[in-house]
Design a protein around this motif. Structure first.
Motif, PDB file in Angstrom:
ATOM      1  N   LEU A 163      55.276 -25.652  13.553  1.00  0.00           N
ATOM      2  CA  LEU A 163      54.235 -25.589  12.528  1.00  0.00           C
ATOM      3  C   LEU A 163      53.388 -24.337  12.701  1.00  0.00           C
ATOM      4  O   LEU A 163      52.985 -23.706  11.720  1.00  0.00           O
ATOM      5  CB  LEU A 163      53.353 -26.834  12.597  1.00  0.00           C
ATOM      6  N   HIS A 164      53.128 -23.970  13.950  1.00  0.00           N
ATOM      7  CA  HIS A 164      52.371 -22.743  14.201  1.00  0.00           C
ATOM      8  C   HIS A 164      53.143 -21.517  13.708  1.00  0.00           C
ATOM      9  O   HIS A 164      52.565 -20.610  13.108  1.00  0.00           O
ATOM     10  CB  HIS A 164      52.080 -22.606  15.696  1.00  0.00           C
ATOM     11  N   PHE A 165      54.443 -21.487  13.973  1.00  0.00           N
ATOM     12  CA  PHE A 165      55.254 -20.347  13.516  1.00  0.00           C
ATOM     13  C   PHE A 165      55.263 -20.268  11.982  1.00  0.00           C
ATOM     14  O   PHE A 165      55.138 -19.180  11.407  1.00  0.00           O
ATOM     15  CB  PHE A 165      56.683 -20.469  14.028  1.00  0.00           C
ATOM     16  N   ALA A 166      55.427 -21.423  11.332  1.00  0.00           N
ATOM     17  CA  ALA A 166      55.431 -21.429   9.861  1.00  0.00           C
ATOM     18  C   ALA A 166      54.092 -20.946   9.319  1.00  0.00           C
ATOM     19  O   ALA A 166      54.036 -20.150   8.366  1.00  0.00           O
ATOM     20  CB  ALA A 166      55.739 -22.834   9.350  1.00  0.00           C
ATOM     21  N   LEU A 167      53.011 -21.412   9.941  1.00  0.00           N
ATOM     22  CA  LEU A 167      51.679 -21.022   9.484  1.00  0.00           C
ATOM     23  C   LEU A 167      51.433 -19.528   9.712  1.00  0.00           C
ATOM     24  O   LEU A 167      50.911 -18.825   8.838  1.00  0.00           O
ATOM     25  CB  LEU A 167      50.636 -21.854  10.226  1.00  0.00           C
ATOM     26  N   GLY A 168      51.816 -19.023  10.872  1.00  0.00           N
ATOM     27  CA  GLY A 168      51.639 -17.594  11.162  1.00  0.00           C
ATOM     28  C   GLY A 168      52.429 -16.714  10.209  1.00  0.00           C
ATOM     29  O   GLY A 168      51.930 -15.681   9.739  1.00  0.00           O
ATOM     30  N   ASN A 169      53.666 -17.119   9.903  1.00  0.00           N
ATOM     31  CA  ASN A 169      54.489 -16.329   8.973  1.00  0.00           C
ATOM     32  C   ASN A 169      53.886 -16.325   7.569  1.00  0.00           C
ATOM     33  O   ASN A 169      53.943 -15.309   6.864  1.00  0.00           O
ATOM     34  CB  ASN A 169      55.911 -16.878   8.938  1.00  0.00           C
ATOM     35  N   LEU A 170      53.330 -17.458   7.168  1.00  0.00           N
ATOM     36  CA  LEU A 170      52.688 -17.515   5.853  1.00  0.00           C
ATOM     37  C   LEU A 170      51.472 -16.590   5.801  1.00  0.00           C
ATOM     38  O   LEU A 170      51.259 -15.876   4.813  1.00  0.00           O
ATOM     39  CB  LEU A 170      52.265 -18.949   5.540  1.00  0.00           C
ATOM     40  N   PHE A 171      50.671 -16.593   6.861  1.00  0.00           N
ATOM     41  CA  PHE A 171      49.511 -15.707   6.896  1.00  0.00           C
ATOM     42  C   PHE A 171      49.957 -14.243   6.801  1.00  0.00           C
ATOM     43  O   PHE A 171      49.339 -13.445   6.084  1.00  0.00           O
ATOM     44  CB  PHE A 171      48.724 -15.916   8.186  1.00  0.00           C
ATOM     45  N   ARG A 172      51.030 -13.889   7.519  1.00  0.00           N
ATOM     46  CA  ARG A 172      51.491 -12.497   7.495  1.00  0.00           C
ATOM     47  C   ARG A 172      51.999 -12.112   6.106  1.00  0.00           C
ATOM     48  O   ARG A 172      51.740 -11.015   5.617  1.00  0.00           O
ATOM     49  CB  ARG A 172      52.594 -12.289   8.529  1.00  0.00           C
ATOM     50  N   ARG A 173      52.728 -12.999   5.472  1.00  0.00           N
ATOM     51  CA  ARG A 173      53.253 -12.703   4.136  1.00  0.00           C
ATOM     52  C   ARG A 173      52.138 -12.509   3.119  1.00  0.00           C
ATOM     53  O   ARG A 173      52.276 -11.749   2.169  1.00  0.00           O
ATOM     54  CB  ARG A 173      54.190 -13.825   3.684  1.00  0.00           C
ATOM     55  N   ARG A 174      51.037 -13.204   3.328  1.00  0.00           N
ATOM     56  CA  ARG A 174      49.905 -13.079   2.413  1.00  0.00           C
ATOM     57  C   ARG A 174      49.004 -11.900   2.761  1.00  0.00           C
ATOM     58  O   ARG A 174      48.036 -11.634   2.070  1.00  0.00           O
ATOM     59  CB  ARG A 174      49.067 -14.365   2.432  1.00  0.00           C
ATOM     60  N   GLY A 175      49.306 -11.196   3.851  1.00  0.00           N
ATOM     61  CA  GLY A 175      48.487 -10.067   4.253  1.00  0.00           C
ATOM     62  C   GLY A 175      47.273 -10.457   5.066  1.00  0.00           C
ATOM     63  O   GLY A 175      46.409  -9.616   5.331  1.00  0.00           O
ATOM     64  N   GLU A 176      47.173 -11.733   5.488  1.00  0.00           N
ATOM     65  CA  GLU A 176      46.057 -12.194   6.319  1.00  0.00           C
ATOM     66  C   GLU A 176      46.455 -12.011   7.785  1.00  0.00           C
ATOM     67  O   GLU A 176      46.738 -12.964   8.508  1.00  0.00           O
ATOM     68  CB  GLU A 176      45.725 -13.652   5.998  1.00  0.00           C
ATOM     69  N   TYR A 177      46.469 -10.739   8.199  1.00  0.00           N
ATOM     70  CA  TYR A 177      47.028 -10.411   9.507  1.00  0.00           C
ATOM     71  C   TYR A 177      46.166 -10.929  10.663  1.00  0.00           C
ATOM     72  O   TYR A 177      46.701 -11.304  11.715  1.00  0.00           O
ATOM     73  CB  TYR A 177      47.219  -8.896   9.611  1.00  0.00           C
ATOM     74  N   GLU A 178      44.847 -10.940  10.499  1.00  0.00           N
ATOM     75  CA  GLU A 178      43.981 -11.428  11.571  1.00  0.00           C
ATOM     76  C   GLU A 178      44.260 -12.898  11.869  1.00  0.00           C
ATOM     77  O   GLU A 178      44.322 -13.316  13.034  1.00  0.00           O
ATOM     78  CB  GLU A 178      42.515 -11.237  11.192  1.00  0.00           C
ATOM     79  N   ARG A 179      44.444 -13.691  10.831  1.00  0.00           N
ATOM     80  CA  ARG A 179      44.725 -15.110  11.030  1.00  0.00           C
ATOM     81  C   ARG A 179      46.109 -15.302  11.642  1.00  0.00           C
ATOM     82  O   ARG A 179      46.302 -16.180  12.500  1.00  0.00           O
ATOM     83  CB  ARG A 179      44.605 -15.860   9.701  1.00  0.00           C
ATOM     84  N   ALA A 180      47.072 -14.484  11.219  1.00  0.00           N
ATOM     85  CA  ALA A 180      48.408 -14.564  11.807  1.00  0.00           C
ATOM     86  C   ALA A 180      48.366 -14.225  13.293  1.00  0.00           C
ATOM     87  O   ALA A 180      49.015 -14.883  14.117  1.00  0.00           O
ATOM     88  CB  ALA A 180      49.351 -13.618  11.068  1.00  0.00           C
ATOM     89  N   VAL A 181      47.604 -13.191  13.637  1.00  0.00           N
ATOM     90  CA  VAL A 181      47.475 -12.801  15.049  1.00  0.00           C
ATOM     91  C   VAL A 181      46.869 -13.936  15.857  1.00  0.00           C
ATOM     92  O   VAL A 181      47.334 -14.252  16.970  1.00  0.00           O
ATOM     93  CB  VAL A 181      46.614 -11.519  15.166  1.00  0.00           C
ATOM     94  N   ARG A 182      45.837 -14.600  15.331  1.00  0.00           N
ATOM     95  CA  ARG A 182      45.196 -15.694  16.058  1.00  0.00           C
ATOM     96  C   ARG A 182      46.166 -16.848  16.303  1.00  0.00           C
ATOM     97  O   ARG A 182      46.181 -17.448  17.383  1.00  0.00           O
ATOM     98  CB  ARG A 182      43.959 -16.185  15.304  1.00  0.00           C
TER      99      ARG A 182
END
Length: 385
Positions: A75-94
């Motif tokens: 679930l963390h991987f799915a959430l991080g990938n979604l953040f990156r695709r949306r350009g929310e890189y800070e949230r993906a990094v966290r």
């Protein structure tokens, strides 16, 4: 008597403790089942939103699922990938940093999280952090992907020596032949040396580039430019003649330089013969212009005949416009207006176009400014493609 009373309380308390324990276990089981139902429900809800391209709702559902089951790494991987695709890189990094901070994460998931974190930094343009994260992937299943990403970073930052080192590793691991790419790196370094006035150092680098990739056209083209600037037309002529043999497709890029060198060293007949031979094999606007220049320019009769000869083989608006410029029309007063209109219409046809992304430019590039792809510009104009 006191003993009988104590025993009675014990006998009375045992059933009561049993009943309370039973209720407690039932409550725990019910709570556990409720949480287990909520987590998959939120997960499938997020998956459904994702399939319907509703990324905002998918992110909310996955966050809910993570809160219900914080130990689920997928679930963390799915959430991080979604953040990156949306350009929310800070949230993906966290998200990916949180995964890496967990002590119970298995090695495969840790390496996967490290790769995802490197991609976050790369997409965010944080090249220093991306480089550091990618270097930590040496010896992992993501090693080759990391090396290719590092190569892109070094090319973007114009660190040609580091880029060359990466291509050597990629070649050694069987990822392809990067000899032409290394020749480009040497040419880039040679250009920097020439701009700084270090002509001998630039020539040495170009010699290395020719040795690394004997059929690559760029080293000989840049060496000929140095020779012409140093007023060595004979040497430039020989260099470009060799280029015509080892890489004939690149001749249109240097046809004008070849004609210039031939005139300067008195070898116009040899140049005309070679250019005519190449034009007969594959008509080219740049080769045509060089032939016309060697025969006295567009005003001379023999030179103008070459435009007609070209049009007989290739329907070219550019060649027709140049031929028409020397013609006398019945209503000559309108000739300048018509000529300007034709020249304006043919300008886009004389550009170069990247075969990878379609980016068009007035000049030829060895690396596309748009997509950063090497050797994606054919040595022919848009009209000739």
């Amino acid at each position: 008597m006191d003993f009988d009373i104590g025993l009675g309380w014990i006998l009375l308390g045992l059933p009561l403790a049993f009943v309370l324990g039973w209720f407690a276990s039932r409550f725990d089981l019910r709570q556990l089942r409720l949480e287990n139902r909520q987590a998959p429900k939120a997960y499938f809800k997020g998956l459904n939103f994702l399939l319907n391209e509703q990324q905002d709702q998918a992110i909310d559902a996955f966050i809910e699922a993570v809160q219900n089951d914080p130990d689920t790494s997928e679930l963390h991987f799915a959430l991080g990938n979604l953040f990156r695709r949306r350009g929310e890189y800070e949230r993906a990094v966290r998200v990916h940093q949180h995964l890496l901070s967990r002590g119970d994460l298995v090695r495969a998931d840790r390496e996967r999280a490290q790769h995802a974190l490197a991609l976050d930094y790369l997409k965010a343009g944080l090249l220093d952090r991306a480089e550091e994260a990618l270097r930590r992937l040496e010896g992992t299943p993501f090693e080759e992907q990391a090396r290719l990403a590092l190569l892109a970073i070094y090319e973007r930052s114009r660190d040609w020596q580091q880029a060359a080192a990466i291509t050597e590793r990629l070649t050694a691991s069987g990822q392809g032949n990067f000899s032409t790419r290394r020749a480009h790196y040497l040419c880039e370094q040679a250009s920097a040396q020439a701009a700084a006035g270090q002509i001998d150092a630039a020539r040495a680098l170009l010699e290395q580039a020719m040795a690394a990739a004997p059929t690559a056209p760029r080293p000989r083209i840049e060496l000929a430019s140095l020779q012409l600037k140093a007023r060595q037309p004979e040497a430039a002529f020989d260099t470009l003649r060799t280029l015509a043999d080892v890489s004939p497709a690149a001749l249109p890029l240097v046809a004008a330089q070849f004609a210039e060198a031939a005139v300067a060293c008195g070898r116009t007949e040899a140049a005309q013969a070679l250019l005519a031979e190449r034009h007969a094999e594959e008509p080219s606007l740049d080769v045509l212009d060089a032939i016309v220049a060697l025969q006295g320019g567009a005003a001379s009769g023999p030179a103008r005949a070459w435009y007609v000869r070209h049009l007989e083989r290739e329907p070219s608006l550019v060649a027709a416009t140049k031929w028409l410029a020397g013609e006398t029309l019945e209503q000559e007063e309108f000739h300048p207006v018509v000529q300007r209109a034709l020249e304006h219409a043919t300008k886009p046809l004389t550009r170069y176009r990247c075969a990878a992304c379609g980016f068009e430019a007035k000049q030829h590039f060895w690396q596309c400014p748009g997509c950063q792809t090497w050797d994606s510009y054919p040595p022919r104009r848009v009209e000739e493609l």
